[in-house]
Design an enzyme around this catalytic site. Structure first.
Site, PDB file in Angstrom:
ATOM      1  N   LYS A   1      33.269   6.368  21.633  1.00 48.64           N
ATOM      2  CA  LYS A   1      33.780   5.796  22.885  1.00 48.64           C
ATOM      3  C   LYS A   1      32.785   6.000  24.016  1.00 48.64           C
ATOM      4  O   LYS A   1      32.102   7.025  24.071  1.00 48.64           O
ATOM      5  CB  LYS A   1      35.091   6.492  23.283  1.00 48.64           C
ATOM      6  CG  LYS A   1      36.243   6.240  22.336  1.00 48.64           C
ATOM      7  CD  LYS A   1      37.493   6.935  22.860  1.00 48.64           C
ATOM      8  CE  LYS A   1      38.695   6.602  21.984  1.00 48.64           C
ATOM      9  NZ  LYS A   1      39.917   7.243  22.495  1.00 48.64           N
TER      10      LYS A   1
ATOM     11  N   GLU B   1      35.146  11.073  18.528  1.00 52.00           N
ATOM     12  CA  GLU B   1      36.356  11.825  18.182  1.00 52.00           C
ATOM     13  C   GLU B   1      36.983  11.277  16.919  1.00 52.00           C
ATOM     14  O   GLU B   1      36.654  10.192  16.447  1.00 52.00           O
ATOM     15  CB  GLU B   1      37.343  11.885  19.362  1.00 52.00           C
ATOM     16  CG  GLU B   1      37.808  10.583  19.915  1.00 52.00           C
ATOM     17  CD  GLU B   1      38.597  10.697  21.225  1.00 52.00           C
ATOM     18  OE1 GLU B   1      38.392  11.644  22.011  1.00 52.00           O
ATOM     19  OE2 GLU B   1      39.417   9.810  21.470  1.00 52.00           O
ATOM     20  N   LYS B   2      37.884  12.042  16.366  1.00 50.27           N
ATOM     21  CA  LYS B   2      38.652  11.635  15.190  1.00 50.27           C
ATOM     22  C   LYS B   2      39.422  10.368  15.541  1.00 50.27           C
ATOM     23  O   LYS B   2      39.970  10.252  16.634  1.00 50.27           O
ATOM     24  CB  LYS B   2      39.626  12.774  14.833  1.00 50.27           C
ATOM     25  CG  LYS B   2      40.544  12.492  13.680  1.00 50.27           C
ATOM     26  CD  LYS B   2      39.907  12.838  12.348  1.00 50.27           C
ATOM     27  CE  LYS B   2      40.814  12.426  11.197  1.00 50.27           C
ATOM     28  NZ  LYS B   2      40.031  12.298   9.947  1.00 50.27           N
TER      29      LYS B   2
ATOM     30  N   GLU C   1      43.077   9.225  28.106  1.00 47.39           N
ATOM     31  CA  GLU C   1      42.436   9.107  29.416  1.00 47.39           C
ATOM     32  C   GLU C   1      43.479   9.304  30.500  1.00 47.39           C
ATOM     33  O   GLU C   1      44.677   9.411  30.208  1.00 47.39           O
ATOM     34  CB  GLU C   1      41.735   7.753  29.559  1.00 47.39           C
ATOM     35  CG  GLU C   1      42.603   6.553  29.294  1.00 47.39           C
ATOM     36  CD  GLU C   1      41.774   5.274  29.064  1.00 47.39           C
ATOM     37  OE1 GLU C   1      41.836   4.393  29.917  1.00 47.39           O
ATOM     38  OE2 GLU C   1      41.091   5.156  28.019  1.00 47.39           O
TER      39      GLU C   1
ATOM     40  N   ASN D   1      44.895   7.663  34.083  1.00 48.92           N
ATOM     41  CA  ASN D   1      44.905   6.523  35.004  1.00 48.92           C
ATOM     42  C   ASN D   1      45.206   7.034  36.403  1.00 48.92           C
ATOM     43  O   ASN D   1      46.226   7.692  36.615  1.00 48.92           O
ATOM     44  CB  ASN D   1      45.965   5.500  34.588  1.00 48.92           C
ATOM     45  CG  ASN D   1      45.690   4.935  33.206  1.00 48.92           C
ATOM     46  OD1 ASN D   1      44.553   4.594  32.901  1.00 48.92           O
ATOM     47  ND2 ASN D   1      46.703   4.865  32.381  1.00 48.92           N
TER      48      ASN D   1
ATOM     49  N   ARG E   1      46.239   5.859  39.283  1.00 54.19           N
ATOM     50  CA  ARG E   1      46.934   4.889  40.134  1.00 54.19           C
ATOM     51  C   ARG E   1      48.428   4.911  39.842  1.00 54.19           C
ATOM     52  O   ARG E   1      48.875   5.539  38.876  1.00 54.19           O
ATOM     53  CB  ARG E   1      46.408   3.483  39.826  1.00 54.19           C
ATOM     54  CG  ARG E   1      46.639   3.130  38.360  1.00 54.19           C
ATOM     55  CD  ARG E   1      46.348   1.688  38.031  1.00 54.19           C
ATOM     56  NE  ARG E   1      46.827   1.326  36.696  1.00 54.19           N
ATOM     57  CZ  ARG E   1      46.174   1.541  35.566  1.00 54.19           C
ATOM     58  NH1 ARG E   1      44.977   2.106  35.580  1.00 54.19           N
ATOM     59  NH2 ARG E   1      46.692   1.181  34.407  1.00 54.19           N
TER      60      ARG E   1
ATOM     61  N   ARG F   1      58.261  -6.304  30.406  1.00 54.21           N
ATOM     62  CA  ARG F   1      57.418  -7.074  31.328  1.00 54.21           C
ATOM     63  C   ARG F   1      57.663  -8.561  31.097  1.00 54.21           C
ATOM     64  O   ARG F   1      57.525  -9.049  29.969  1.00 54.21           O
ATOM     65  CB  ARG F   1      55.946  -6.767  31.088  1.00 54.21           C
ATOM     66  CG  ARG F   1      55.588  -5.337  31.402  1.00 54.21           C
ATOM     67  CD  ARG F   1      54.091  -5.171  31.408  1.00 54.21           C
ATOM     68  NE  ARG F   1      53.718  -3.779  31.540  1.00 54.21           N
ATOM     69  CZ  ARG F   1      52.481  -3.356  31.751  1.00 54.21           C
ATOM     70  NH1 ARG F   1      51.498  -4.247  31.845  1.00 54.21           N
ATOM     71  NH2 ARG F   1      52.204  -2.075  31.866  1.00 54.21           N
TER      72      ARG F   1
HETATM   73  C1  MV4 Z   1      41.918   5.789  20.111  1.00 59.40           C
HETATM   74  C2  MV4 Z   1      42.628   5.264  19.004  1.00 59.40           C
HETATM   75  C3  MV4 Z   1      42.665   6.010  17.858  1.00 59.40           C
HETATM   76  N1  MV4 Z   1      42.015   7.211  17.774  1.00 59.40           N
HETATM   77  N2  MV4 Z   1      41.299   6.977  19.989  1.00 59.40           N
HETATM   78  C4  MV4 Z   1      42.493   2.020  23.010  1.00 59.40           C
HETATM   79  C5  MV4 Z   1      42.487   1.964  24.483  1.00 59.40           C
HETATM   80  C6  MV4 Z   1      41.908   3.232  24.969  1.00 59.40           C
HETATM   81  N3  MV4 Z   1      42.715   3.741  26.028  1.00 59.40           N
HETATM   82  C7  MV4 Z   1      41.922   4.146  23.799  1.00 59.40           C
HETATM   83  N4  MV4 Z   1      42.331   3.377  22.662  1.00 59.40           N
HETATM   84  C8  MV4 Z   1      42.465   3.938  21.427  1.00 59.40           C
HETATM   85  N5  MV4 Z   1      41.857   5.134  21.279  1.00 59.40           N
HETATM   86  C9  MV4 Z   1      41.376   7.656  18.862  1.00 59.40           C
HETATM   87  N6  MV4 Z   1      40.733   8.833  18.767  1.00 59.40           N
HETATM   88  C10 MV4 Z   1      43.274   4.031  19.153  1.00 59.40           C
HETATM   89  C11 MV4 Z   1      43.191   3.358  20.363  1.00 59.40           C
HETATM   90  C12 MV4 Z   1      43.942   2.112  20.454  1.00 59.40           C
HETATM   91  C13 MV4 Z   1      45.084   2.010  21.270  1.00 59.40           C
HETATM   92  C14 MV4 Z   1      45.540   3.063  22.060  1.00 59.40           C
HETATM   93  C15 MV4 Z   1      46.666   2.945  22.847  1.00 59.40           C
HETATM   94  C16 MV4 Z   1      47.385   1.762  22.848  1.00 59.40           C
HETATM   95  C17 MV4 Z   1      46.964   0.712  22.085  1.00 59.40           C
HETATM   96  C18 MV4 Z   1      45.824   0.808  21.291  1.00 59.40           C
HETATM   97  C19 MV4 Z   1      45.408  -0.264  20.504  1.00 59.40           C
HETATM   98  C20 MV4 Z   1      44.291  -0.161  19.737  1.00 59.40           C
HETATM   99  C21 MV4 Z   1      43.545   1.023  19.709  1.00 59.40           C
END
Ligand code: MV4
Length: 447
Positions: A158, A200-201, A288, A290, A292, A338
């Site tokens: 990422k 990350e995993k 993460e 946000n 806001r 929504r």
């Molecule tokens: C991930 C993940 C699986 N494993 N991280 C997508 C948006 C960003 N905020 C982080 N995301 C993801 N990170 C790890 N380590 C899968 C996603 C992800 C996802 C996360 C939340 C809601 C929808 C998603 C759709 C696809 C992938």
């Protein structure tokens, strides 16, 4: 408290902020684009100022014009809402330089949490659970390969400056990892001007659970429990609910308290959301933060009674949070759908145009957040969300029944909306039994 604030946003959130300000005895100034001239929320503001043409790059994103409008109208503060300039640290800094209070965090807190490597480091210190992976930026490819071997594949690379799914790459083996790191670095430089990437995993079959937090300028922070936002399509949330189902009260409270500790450590003031993924074993991993007020904030308001938008304004004015953690009691269950002007049968194609029929549902525990009135024309220039339907019930089953009933009352024509899709989802056994993951809506739509 402020005498008057400027709202640098449009639509339902502009209206939500007008209402919160009015309750606090604060006057409001709305800025608007030519596409929004005569829009219904503007007549509820004390003043409104046209700042440019329809494209947001010529209006809602124009820092110079928004600052001028604030100066012209003697506005003491600016509420950015969500989207547009809400997470722009440069905008928050310009506000400060112009002696206008930005209703949200300082640019320093925004930059700290917006950089995902720094955010993850702070999370570890706060006891907020994070994914196993590299401690910081990937400096040497060999080091990343070593860590991937330790934690096991699949892994995800990422961008530290990314977010919302941009600049991410999944790797299922070492060959793919080599390519992923280089590609992610190049993409990160091109998109964000910052090539830092971390590893990350990768979690499959995850649920998206987030914690609503509020901080003030006196070092206080509280959480408003959690929300499940797993029902989404292409990173666009469709349904949010709270508290998150299938999370035990013990784990929930521990994760929520760790999220409050994270924003305390970041010296954060205003509303924030700490996002997590959760697996079937109820293990949490932070994604993460946000910085806001979010679209789905009403879910947390309904289950706690806290007015998040009023708190965001009063803490910016220097007031301490008006709630202590032990006064914030979890009450019942809330669900938000929504309502987007999109046609789910045409690949969610946006549907601008005039809404002739607009009959919104009502009754106990039913809340509609919208700027739409019959005869309203949806401009083609902005987000397609035209409203949010939020219901509250004593438990999840009552909330589901209320949502089904309310969706049935909602009548919109001739514009296609996401209402029929919500009806389908609310009647699906996977939703009713809260047995779904982040890919379930897309899987269902593919069938
Ligand atoms: C991930 C993940 C699986 N494993 N991280 C997508 C948006 C960003 N905020 C982080 N995301 C993801 N990170 C790890 N380590 C899968 C996603 C992800 C996802 C996360 C939340 C809601 C929808 C998603 C759709 C696809 C992938």
């Amino acid at each position: 408290m402020f005498g008057r604030i400027l709202i640098a946003n449009r639509g339902e959130i502009a209206l939500r902020i007008i209402r919160a300000a009015r309750e606090l005895g604060v006057e409001t100034v709305c800025v608007y684009s030519k596409a929004d001239a005569g829009a219904p929320w503007l007549s509820l503001a004390d003043e409104s100022v046209c700042i440019g043409n329809a494209p947001s790059s010529e209006s809602y994103l124009r820092i110079d014009r928004i600052i001028s409008a604030a100066e012209m109208t003697d506005s003491e503060a600016i509420h950015p809402g969500y989207g547009f300039l809400a997470e722009n640290a440069h905008f928050a800094e310009v506000c400060r330089d112009c002696h206008i209070e930005f209703i949200g965090p300082t640019p320093e807190a925004m930059n700290l949490l917006g950089d995902k490597i720094n955010c993850k480091r702070l999370a570890r210190q706060a006891g907020t659970p994070v994914f196993p992976g590299t401690d910081g930026e990937i400096e040497e490819l060999d080091e990343a390969i070593e860590i991937a071997a330790e934690i096991g594949y699949p892994v995800i690379v990422k961008a530290s400056a990314g977010g919302g799914g941009k600049g991410m790459r999944v790797a299922h083996n070492v060959a793919a990892l080599r390519t992923a790191v280089t590609a992610a670095q190049q993409e990160a430089i091109a998109s964000f001007g910052n090539g830092a990437v971390y590893l990350e995993k990768f979690l499959e079959k995850a649920r998206h659970v987030e914690v609503q937090v509020l901080g003030d300028k006196h070092g206080n922070a509280v959480h408003l429990y959690n929300r499940d936002c797993t029902s989404q399509r292409r990173h666009q949330k469709l349904i949010e609910e709270g508290p998150a189902p299938r999370v035990s009260p013990e784990i929930r409270d521990r994760v929520c308290e760790s999220a409050a500790e994270l924003i305390r450590k970041a010296k954060y003031s205003g509303a924030a959301t700490v996002e997590f993924l959760m697996n079937k074993e109820q293990e949490f991993f932070m994604l993460e933060v946000n910085t806001r007020v979010q679209v789905e904030h009403p879910v947390s308001e309904m289950i706690t009674g806290v007015d998040i938008v009023k708190e965001s304004i009063s803490v910016a004015a220097g007031e301490p949070l008006s709630w202590k953690q032990d006064e914030i009691k979890l009450n019942g269950h809330a669900i938000e759908c929504r309502i987007n002007a999109e046609d789910p049968s045409k690949n969610f194609m946006p549907q601008p145009g005039t809404i002739e029929t607009w009959k919104t549902p009502g009754g106990p525990g039913v809340r509609v957040e919208t700027h739409v009135v019959p005869g309203y024309s949806i401009p083609p220039n902005y987000d397609s969300m035209i409203g949010k339907l939020i219901v509250h019930g004593r438990d999840r089953d009552e909330a589901i029944a209320r949502m089904r009933s309310a969706l049935g009352e909602f009548s919109v024509s001739p514009i296609a909306t996401t209402i029929p899709l919500h009806q389908r989802l609310l009647n699906h056994h996977a939703f009713v039994s809260a047995d779904f993951d982040i890919n379930w809506v897309e899987r269902l739509l593919d069938e």
